[in-house]
Design an enzyme around this catalytic site. Sequence first.
Site, PDB file in Angstrom:
ATOM      1  N   HIS A 215       0.809  -1.213   0.000  1.00  0.00           N
ATOM      2  CA  HIS A 215       0.000   0.000   0.000  1.00  0.00           C
ATOM      3  C   HIS A 215       0.847   1.270   0.000  1.00  0.00           C
ATOM      4  O   HIS A 215       0.324   2.358  -0.224  1.00  0.00           O
ATOM      5  CB  HIS A 215      -0.954  -0.012   1.202  1.00  0.00           C
ATOM      6  CG  HIS A 215      -2.100  -0.956   1.013  1.00  0.00           C
ATOM      7  ND1 HIS A 215      -3.315  -0.806   1.650  1.00  0.00           N
ATOM      8  CD2 HIS A 215      -2.226  -2.073   0.261  1.00  0.00           C
ATOM      9  CE1 HIS A 215      -4.135  -1.775   1.293  1.00  0.00           C
ATOM     10  NE2 HIS A 215      -3.480  -2.559   0.453  1.00  0.00           N
ATOM     11  N   SER A 219      -0.320  -1.213  -6.112  1.00  0.00           N
ATOM     12  CA  SER A 219      -0.151  -2.455  -6.856  1.00  0.00           C
ATOM     13  C   SER A 219       0.489  -2.193  -8.214  1.00  0.00           C
ATOM     14  O   SER A 219       0.277  -1.140  -8.822  1.00  0.00           O
ATOM     15  CB  SER A 219      -1.507  -3.138  -7.069  1.00  0.00           C
ATOM     16  OG  SER A 219      -2.111  -3.458  -5.832  1.00  0.00           O
ATOM     17  N   LYS A 243     -14.581  -8.717  -7.707  1.00  0.00           N
ATOM     18  CA  LYS A 243     -13.719  -9.587  -8.521  1.00  0.00           C
ATOM     19  C   LYS A 243     -13.062 -10.657  -7.650  1.00  0.00           C
ATOM     20  O   LYS A 243     -12.957 -11.825  -8.034  1.00  0.00           O
ATOM     21  CB  LYS A 243     -12.649  -8.733  -9.210  1.00  0.00           C
ATOM     22  CG  LYS A 243     -12.085  -9.332 -10.493  1.00  0.00           C
ATOM     23  CD  LYS A 243     -11.289  -8.283 -11.253  1.00  0.00           C
ATOM     24  CE  LYS A 243     -10.873  -8.810 -12.615  1.00  0.00           C
ATOM     25  NZ  LYS A 243     -10.197  -7.796 -13.420  1.00  0.00           N
ATOM     26  N   ASP A 244     -12.606 -10.255  -6.452  1.00  0.00           N
ATOM     27  CA  ASP A 244     -12.006 -11.215  -5.532  1.00  0.00           C
ATOM     28  C   ASP A 244     -13.025 -12.236  -5.044  1.00  0.00           C
ATOM     29  O   ASP A 244     -12.686 -13.417  -4.840  1.00  0.00           O
ATOM     30  CB  ASP A 244     -11.389 -10.485  -4.333  1.00  0.00           C
ATOM     31  CG  ASP A 244     -10.068  -9.802  -4.685  1.00  0.00           C
ATOM     32  OD1 ASP A 244      -9.509 -10.120  -5.758  1.00  0.00           O
ATOM     33  OD2 ASP A 244      -9.600  -8.958  -3.903  1.00  0.00           O
ATOM     34  N   GLU A 287       6.655 -33.892  -0.463  1.00  0.00           N
ATOM     35  CA  GLU A 287       5.411 -33.433  -1.071  1.00  0.00           C
ATOM     36  C   GLU A 287       5.705 -32.705  -2.374  1.00  0.00           C
ATOM     37  O   GLU A 287       6.805 -32.190  -2.588  1.00  0.00           O
ATOM     38  CB  GLU A 287       4.663 -32.510  -0.105  1.00  0.00           C
ATOM     39  CG  GLU A 287       4.111 -33.209   1.109  1.00  0.00           C
ATOM     40  CD  GLU A 287       2.918 -34.079   0.778  1.00  0.00           C
ATOM     41  OE1 GLU A 287       1.771 -33.613   0.877  1.00  0.00           O
ATOM     42  OE2 GLU A 287       3.146 -35.252   0.408  1.00  0.00           O
TER      43      GLU A 287
END
Length: 420
Positions: A215, A219, A243-244, A287
């Site tokens: 922030h 972005s 959108k998220d 893994e």
Amino acid sequence: MPVTGTGRTSRIIRWIDYRLPFVATVEHELYEYPTPRNLNYWWNFGSLAGIILVIMIVSGIVLAMHYTPNTTLAFDSVERIMRDVNYGWLLRYIHMNGASMFFVIVYIHIFRGLYYGSYKYPRELLWMLGVVILLLMMATAFMGYVLPWGQMSYWGATVITNLFSAIPVFGQKIVTLLWGGFTVGNPTLNRFFSLHYLLPFVIVAVVGLHLIALHSHGSNNPLGIDSKGPQDSIPFHPYYTIKDMFGLMVFLIIFSIFVFFMPNLLGDPQNYIPANPLQTPPDIAPEWYFRPFYAILRSMTFNVLGIPSKLIGVILMFASILLLFVVPWLDTSRVRSATFRPIYKKIYWLLVLDVVALGYVGARPPVGSTVVIGQIATFYYFFHFLILIPLVGKIERPRPLPTSIGAAVLGSTAVAAGDD
């Protein structure tokens, strides 16, 4: 988000917010936070990573209430969770598959950053904090994999911790410290359980720093150019919260398919057998999210200048991760986004294929052509970051950049990269 409500409730909120500006902070950082107007769905994975982290912490806390960190009881306590605890099977499958989903999301998030140049000025520290989060995730996941105390848990802990013995002078002392003794046993399990419980909260703290750094300068975006005014940005809410939410719904559908229909697809059947120090499994493989690094570790099958191959392998494995810290300074190009970098775009996809090849090699026994493929893929991994990225940045001629984010969205003209 202005303070809503009437009467006493509104007055209470204003009273609290004046002394502890929580509502004002949320209003600024969520509702009013200016976000580039051209973010695509690849930017969903940052918020998804935060959501899956919360899911992992909540499910892990509940599982810890029923788990017994003792070598004689750990395996049975996990079986009791699966069979006797109300919805214990669901909690364990969520936690177990959540680890894989967490790594999928974070790996996509990292590769998105590499493609769009999100590590470049002024976001170098933001990128480095992301790499710290990755390292903490790896440590947490490894220790969590040991807790069920099945065959792969025990032998995985034995093999991986023994790697530190390759370090000259201090190696064996480090191994003894990790084990809490002279073999993998009850002190090891207790240490790993304590750290597995603690590290997720450390991750939360680093994620907080990650968000502060994000922030501070905003972005990045698919064009890789900075916002030049209000016409280039929109409020985070409601545009990107919606959108998220859509991305979250898609993720939850995929996650639910794994949890309810194929919960053991990404696991190893050997871990449903109690740990037996006297019986080594035929194939010991980590893994899937560790396998590219495991392949790098095993790629060294010969000594170099008198340095043992095991030590070189350990160094290369850790270097493959630590190398990500210096990517912002290895890339010499002034252009961020691969959208405008034709040569970089091609070698980027070569890197993706290389990592997939390393993952394949890490899952296979180290014999025959698998060893050769692993060595070639390991060489290219380091060649890509140390040679290709700096070289391409010098010789490449990027395509013209748009004058601004708003101009690109509205279909306006572009200017040369050097004029931006």
